[in-house]
Design a protein around this motif. Structure first.
Motif, mmCIF file in Angstrom:
data_model
loop_
_atom_site.group_PDB
_atom_site.id
_atom_site.type_symbol
_atom_site.label_atom_id
_atom_site.label_comp_id
_atom_site.label_asym_id
_atom_site.label_seq_id
_atom_site.Cartn_x
_atom_site.Cartn_y
_atom_site.Cartn_z
ATOM 1 N N GLU A 154 17.453 -17.419 9.181
ATOM 2 C CA GLU A 154 18.008 -16.217 9.801
ATOM 3 C C GLU A 154 17.122 -15.731 10.951
ATOM 4 O O GLU A 154 17.607 -15.317 12.004
ATOM 5 C CB GLU A 154 18.164 -15.106 8.748
ATOM 6 N N ARG A 155 15.806 -15.799 10.752
ATOM 7 C CA ARG A 155 14.875 -15.377 11.802
ATOM 8 C C ARG A 155 14.937 -16.316 12.997
ATOM 9 O O ARG A 155 14.883 -15.883 14.155
ATOM 10 C CB ARG A 155 13.450 -15.331 11.246
ATOM 11 N N LYS A 202 16.890 -16.947 18.828
ATOM 12 C CA LYS A 202 17.611 -17.648 19.887
ATOM 13 C C LYS A 202 18.596 -16.742 20.628
ATOM 14 O O LYS A 202 19.123 -17.136 21.671
ATOM 15 C CB LYS A 202 18.369 -18.839 19.286
ATOM 16 N N ARG A 203 18.819 -15.549 20.086
ATOM 17 C CA ARG A 203 19.747 -14.632 20.739
ATOM 18 C C ARG A 203 19.056 -13.889 21.877
ATOM 19 O O ARG A 203 17.820 -13.885 21.989
ATOM 20 C CB ARG A 203 20.304 -13.619 19.717
ATOM 21 N N LYS A 233 19.650 -5.445 16.639
ATOM 22 C CA LYS A 233 19.487 -5.796 15.229
ATOM 23 C C LYS A 233 18.225 -5.187 14.638
ATOM 24 O O LYS A 233 18.183 -4.886 13.443
ATOM 25 C CB LYS A 233 19.445 -7.326 15.059
ATOM 26 N N PHE A 234 17.192 -4.989 15.481
ATOM 27 C CA PHE A 234 15.958 -4.374 14.979
ATOM 28 C C PHE A 234 16.199 -2.928 14.581
ATOM 29 O O PHE A 234 15.704 -2.452 13.554
ATOM 30 C CB PHE A 234 14.859 -4.437 16.041
ATOM 31 N N CYS A 291 19.763 1.504 5.945
ATOM 32 C CA CYS A 291 18.414 2.084 6.003
ATOM 33 C C CYS A 291 17.894 2.185 7.434
ATOM 34 O O CYS A 291 17.259 3.173 7.808
ATOM 35 C CB CYS A 291 17.450 1.249 5.159
ATOM 36 N N LYS A 292 18.161 1.166 8.232
ATOM 37 C CA LYS A 292 17.655 1.180 9.613
ATOM 38 C C LYS A 292 18.337 2.235 10.469
ATOM 39 O O LYS A 292 17.747 2.764 11.407
ATOM 40 C CB LYS A 292 17.839 -0.215 10.243
#
Length: 575
Positions: free
Chosen positions: A557-558, A563-564, A572-573, A295-296
């Motif tokens: 997960e968040r 931390k990345r 990832k966004f 979807c993203k």
């Protein structure tokens, strides 16, 4: 419970069964017997539905559908890509260019792309939480009105039922580019057999075929973009810098505002099929992980495959090019991609583009059986179609849905009749606006779902994937689809270049009274109430039943993502 494990060395299959006392027994049977047994009905979960409402029964039935969950991430990604690359891009964009000019094409596809992105985000949020059979038609029953769910389900099923024979004929027409002497009915037969066989391999067969078809289409579009940039800069065999001269002469716009509205409508139809990724969620092994990515990435597919390629088309082909007015919607000579390459003096490549167009057409035909059969099975589960249509075998195939769609495809033999154009035009009119209704309903379902979350006091942290454009995006998508319906009404009533006439109007707008008839008839017979926010079922259909565990996993997960580094978080966004 039954499992089949092939024994390659012996040519036998092993069937395992569980006895009432818990003992597992194994029996070797022939592969042919295993093949025959695979068509037997799949075991269903027995649920006591005494005292439940029809809506509650529909939710439970669609949530416990025995469809096979065999689609992997790569299948889902390519289904999402393949749904947005078809004849609408390769050929339909030529008709749009001739009606509105390059600026109208660019603006219309940008606006429609934004709507599709918002709609896909809304669908992704709902399908990740509820990866149920039927997806958006089921959501309409649960979150809007059972009568509207009935109308949307049959509207969507009719769309694919009608499209299948049309695409078979379209595929045979593309072969006329090479001036073969073979009768179109022969090609129809070959294409029908191939597509039906693919779908009888189950969802895995459909997924693998779409993976291959989509890969070819992606490579073709990327190759054209690279070639188009070279041609615009004057690097073709005929030479000569082109730049933006066609935006000056004959111009950027054509036929004024009505031309733009016509292109807006054409562009909307070009994105038909993008919603299939939501329908496939019920047959995906891990929708929570794979669906958000699909979807993203829609925004990048739209930007790359539509916006960039159509920008180059507008630079390479003037809107007054006579060949853009081809007589057929799949006529390769009317494709602006073919015209651009031909004008550049490149031989051979037009045939390649025509082959890609044929593959795009076959891809849509493949999706037709998949989309129609799954929707029909879902309607049967919801009690909105005869129960027999919900028959699903041990391989997860909705057999009667596949058979009905396949048999309807034989209507393609009308191609041998002198009346074929009339038949196909009216068939297409039945489903011409199907996608507009589907997309608008998806957005409205998302709006109502979020409303129910608020009214019932539920925590939004239990939503695994949230639409990146939120409820505002869904309001935009819903409003835009309503606007397209209005523009379609106007351009159908007063078409460009001709006087108003009833035949042209109903050719474009017949789907509206058909949908309204479905809705009104169901409402009058069954008299269901509109689902109120406080009464919506927000639990049935989830694959993660422990909400507290789910919320904890989402938090972890968040925290891990936080931390990345910045570049990974940005990736990832958007992806």
């Amino acid at each position: 419970m039954t499992d089949f494990d092939d024994k390659k060395d012996s040519g036998l299959s092993q069937i395992q069964s569980v006895s009432p006392n818990g003992e597992i027994t194994s029996t070797n049977i022939s592969r042919f017997q295993a093949f025959k047994d695979s068509f037997k009905p799949a075991p269903k979960v027995e649920i006591d539905m005494t005292g439940m409402t029809d809506v509650e029964k529909a939710a439970i039935q669609t949530a416990n559908s025995p469809l096979a969950r065999k689609l992997k991430n790569r299948h889902l990604q390519m289904i999402a890509i393949g749904g947005s690359i078809g004849t609408g891009l390769f050929v339909g964009s030529g008709s749009a260019l001739s009606k509105g000019g390059p600026a109208s094409v660019l603006l219309a596809f940008i606006f429609n792309g934004a709507m599709i992105f918002a709609t896909t985000q809304a669908l992704g949020e709902l399908a990740v939480i509820f990866p149920v059979s039927g997806a958006f038609s089921t959501f309409s029953t649960r979150f809007l009105d059972p009568s509207w769910g009935f109308a949307m389900g049959w509207n969507y099923a009719l769309q694919w039922l009608v499209v299948f024979p049309l695409e078979l004929v379209a595929a045979s027409i593309t072969l006329d580019y090479w001036e073969t002497s073979v009768h179109p009915a022969v090609w129809v037969t070959i294409f029908w057999i191939v597509i039906v066989i693919i779908n009888f391999f189950g969802v895995k067969g459909y997924g693998e075929a779409e993976f291959l078809f989509s890969l070819i289409k992606v490579i073709a579009v990327i190759g054209f973009i690279i070639l188009g940039i070279v041609l615009v800069c004057g690097g073709g065999p005929n030479g000569g810098y082109i730049g933006g001269k066609y935006w000056q002469d004959p111009g950027a716009f054509h036929n004024g505002f009505k031309g733009f509205c016509s292109v807006l409508v054409t562009a909307a139809f070009s994105f038909a099929g993008t919603e299939l990724v939501g329908l496939a969620a019920a047959e995906t092994d891990n929708p929570r992980k794979h669906l958000p990515t699909a979807c993203k990435q829609v925004i990048w597919r739209i930007a790359l495959f539509y916006i960039i390629s159509l920008t180059l088309i507008g630079l390479l082909v003037p809107y007054n090019e006579a060949r853009l007015m081809g007589s057929s919607s799949v006529d390769a000579t009317a494709s602006p991609f073919v015209i651009a390459i031909t004008n550049a003096g490149i031989s051979g490549l037009p045939s390649v583009i025509n082959a890609v167009i044929m593959i795009a057409v076959l891809s849509v035909g493949n999706s037709s059986i998949y989309g129609c059969s799954r929707t029909i099975a879902s309607l049967a589960d919801q009690g909105l179609a005869p129960k027999i249509l919900g028959y699903i075998d041990r391989e997860g195939r909705p057999l009667f849905g596949i058979v009905i769609t396949s048999l309807f495809g034989l209507l393609a033999y009308v191609c041998a009749s002198d009346k074929k154009d009339d038949v196909f035009n009216w068939l297409l009119a039945l489903s011409g606006l199907s996608s507009i209704f589907t997309w608008g309903s998806i957005c409205l379902c998302h709006i109502r779902f979020r409303r129910a979350m608020n009214v019932q006091g539920r925590d939004k942290d239990e939503i695994p994937f949230k639409s990146q454009v939120g409820v505002i995006g869904s309001w935009f998508g819903f409003g835009f689809n309503a606007l397209v319906l209005c523009f379609t009404f106007w351009t159908s009533l007063f078409p460009i270049g001709s006087d108003p006439n009833p035949e042209d109007f109903f050719m474009s707008y017949l789907a509206v009274p058909v949908v309204l008839a479905f809705y009104i008839i169901h409402k009058l017979i069954y008299k269901p109430s509109i689902i109120r926010a406080k009464d919506m079922d927000l639990i049935t259909g989830r694959r993660e039943f422990d909400i507290d565990v789910l919320k904890q996993e989402i938090r972890e997960e968040r925290e891990a993502l936080a931390k990345r580094n910045f570049f990974y978080r940005t990736y990832k966004f958007w992806c």
